[in-house]
Motif scaffolding. Structure first.
Motif, PDB file in Angstrom:
ATOM      1  N   VAL A  72      27.377  36.320  33.835  1.00 16.28           N
ATOM      2  CA  VAL A  72      28.544  35.637  34.405  1.00 16.28           C
ATOM      3  C   VAL A  72      29.111  36.406  35.603  1.00 16.28           C
ATOM      4  N   PHE A  73      29.185  37.728  35.497  1.00 13.25           N
ATOM      5  CA  PHE A  73      29.801  38.493  36.584  1.00 13.25           C
ATOM      6  C   PHE A  73      28.984  38.434  37.876  1.00 13.25           C
ATOM      7  N   ILE A  74      27.681  38.246  37.775  1.00 15.33           N
ATOM      8  CA  ILE A  74      26.855  38.099  38.989  1.00 15.33           C
ATOM      9  C   ILE A  74      27.149  36.736  39.625  1.00 15.33           C
ATOM     10  N   GLU A  85      32.795  47.880  38.504  1.00 12.92           N
ATOM     11  CA  GLU A  85      32.835  47.224  37.194  1.00 12.92           C
ATOM     12  C   GLU A  85      31.556  47.519  36.393  1.00 12.92           C
ATOM     13  N   LEU A  86      30.408  47.492  37.062  1.00 16.38           N
ATOM     14  CA  LEU A  86      29.134  47.789  36.397  1.00 16.38           C
ATOM     15  C   LEU A  86      29.103  49.218  35.847  1.00 16.38           C
ATOM     16  N   LYS A  87      29.589  50.178  36.647  1.00 11.49           N
ATOM     17  CA  LYS A  87      29.633  51.572  36.193  1.00 11.49           C
ATOM     18  C   LYS A  87      30.517  51.699  34.955  1.00 11.49           C
ATOM     19  N   GLU A  88      31.623  50.983  34.963  1.00  9.60           N
ATOM     20  CA  GLU A  88      32.547  50.995  33.828  1.00  9.60           C
ATOM     21  C   GLU A  88      31.872  50.400  32.588  1.00  9.60           C
ATOM     22  N   MET A  89      31.136  49.308  32.789  1.00 12.35           N
ATOM     23  CA  MET A  89      30.441  48.653  31.677  1.00 12.35           C
ATOM     24  C   MET A  89      29.383  49.592  31.079  1.00 12.35           C
ATOM     25  N   GLU A 120      29.919  35.037  39.322  1.00 12.55           N
ATOM     26  CA  GLU A 120      31.280  35.125  39.873  1.00 12.55           C
ATOM     27  C   GLU A 120      31.274  35.869  41.206  1.00 12.55           C
ATOM     28  N   THR A 121      30.482  36.923  41.287  1.00 13.89           N
ATOM     29  CA  THR A 121      30.367  37.699  42.522  1.00 13.89           C
ATOM     30  C   THR A 121      29.823  36.808  43.638  1.00 13.89           C
ATOM     31  N   GLU A 122      28.785  36.029  43.311  1.00 15.66           N
ATOM     32  CA  GLU A 122      28.205  35.136  44.315  1.00 15.66           C
ATOM     33  C   GLU A 122      29.219  34.083  44.757  1.00 15.66           C
ATOM     34  N   GLU A 123      29.988  33.550  43.819  1.00 11.91           N
ATOM     35  CA  GLU A 123      31.022  32.557  44.155  1.00 11.91           C
ATOM     36  C   GLU A 123      32.064  33.147  45.097  1.00 11.91           C
ATOM     37  N   LYS A 124      32.504  34.372  44.800  1.00 13.33           N
ATOM     38  CA  LYS A 124      33.502  35.035  45.656  1.00 13.33           C
ATOM     39  C   LYS A 124      32.951  35.226  47.067  1.00 13.33           C
ATOM     40  N   MET A 125      31.688  35.644  47.145  1.00 15.48           N
ATOM     41  CA  MET A 125      31.065  35.856  48.461  1.00 15.48           C
ATOM     42  C   MET A 125      30.943  34.540  49.214  1.00 15.48           C
ATOM     43  N   LYS A 126      30.566  33.470  48.505  1.00 15.04           N
ATOM     44  CA  LYS A 126      30.467  32.144  49.137  1.00 15.04           C
ATOM     45  C   LYS A 126      31.813  31.716  49.697  1.00 15.04           C
ATOM     46  N   LYS A 127      32.871  31.941  48.912  1.00 13.51           N
ATOM     47  CA  LYS A 127      34.216  31.561  49.365  1.00 13.51           C
ATOM     48  C   LYS A 127      34.618  32.339  50.610  1.00 13.51           C
ATOM     49  N   ILE A 138      33.857  42.967  47.846  1.00 14.21           N
ATOM     50  CA  ILE A 138      33.453  42.280  46.614  1.00 14.21           C
ATOM     51  C   ILE A 138      32.336  43.086  45.948  1.00 14.21           C
ATOM     52  N   ARG A 139      31.376  43.537  46.767  1.00 12.81           N
ATOM     53  CA  ARG A 139      30.271  44.355  46.241  1.00 12.81           C
ATOM     54  C   ARG A 139      30.811  45.636  45.612  1.00 12.81           C
ATOM     55  N   ARG A 140      31.702  46.302  46.323  1.00 15.13           N
ATOM     56  CA  ARG A 140      32.277  47.557  45.811  1.00 15.13           C
ATOM     57  C   ARG A 140      32.952  47.342  44.447  1.00 15.13           C
TER      58      ARG A 140
END
Length: 185
Positions: free
Chosen positions: A4-6, A138-142, A8-15, A131-133
């Motif tokens: 899901v987070f990938i 978030e990935l490091k935290e996970m 969401e990331t793509e959606e944010k970048m598209k926006k 957005i990438r940062r």
């Protein structure tokens, strides 16, 4: 299947890309475009209303916009709103329509517009990188919390980087297209 987070990331970048594309569309070029008037509001019975919601805006000849209000009494208000805007154009009101004649821009003006387009695109690139940062953080935290493995983290980082590269390239193409549009005579 993408997490899901990938997505969401793509959606944010598209926006972000859509917002930059929209901003570039409103940037003045050598040719008139009804999009230039989208930000200009007219007092319509006490409500600030965009010109395209109270009039028909069309491009005529080579370098003119024709604004035909649906109610004749709006001619003066539209004329004043355009004069107050930062377009730097002088509206001509003939009692039925308003004409905005776009003079052929100088090379200096065109270069200034290209510079502005470059700034807009640069803001878009910054937004995509931010957005990438955020997702990498978030990935490091996970991974730290044991929600994903190190292999998954690396794989997702690569996916995020691929998305980033894709949208940065899209922004570059938007800039090239706008630059070409601005510089053509």
């Amino acid at each position: 299947m993408k997490p899901v987070f990938i997505k969401e990331t793509e959606e944010k970048m598209k926006k972000s890309i859509e917002a930059i594309s929209d901003e570039l569309r409103k940037l003045r070029t050598g040719r008139p475009s009804p999009a230039l008037l989208e930000e200009i509001k007219v007092d319509y019975y006490g409500v600030p209303t965009p010109i395209n919601q109270v009039a028909t805006v069309s491009v005529s000849e080579e370098r003119a916009l024709i604004i035909k209000p649906w109610e004749r009494n709006l001619l003066g208000a539209i004329e004043k709103a355009i004069q107050a805007s930062d377009l730097g154009l002088n509206p001509m009101n003939d009692g039925n329509v308003i004409r905005l004649i776009f003079p052929t821009p100088t090379t200096e003006q065109r270069e200034k517009w290209v510079k502005k387009a470059k700034e807009i695109v640069e803001h878009g690139k910054i937004a995509v990188r931010n957005i990438r940062r955020d997702i990498l953080k978030e990935l490091k935290e996970m991974k730290k919390n044991g929600e994903i493995s190190e292999d998954d983290e690396k794989r997702y980082e690569k996916e995020v980087q691929n998305l980033t590269d894709k949208y940065i390239e899209e922004l570059n193409k938007l800039f090239e297209k706008k630059e070409k549009e601005i510089m053509e005579f």
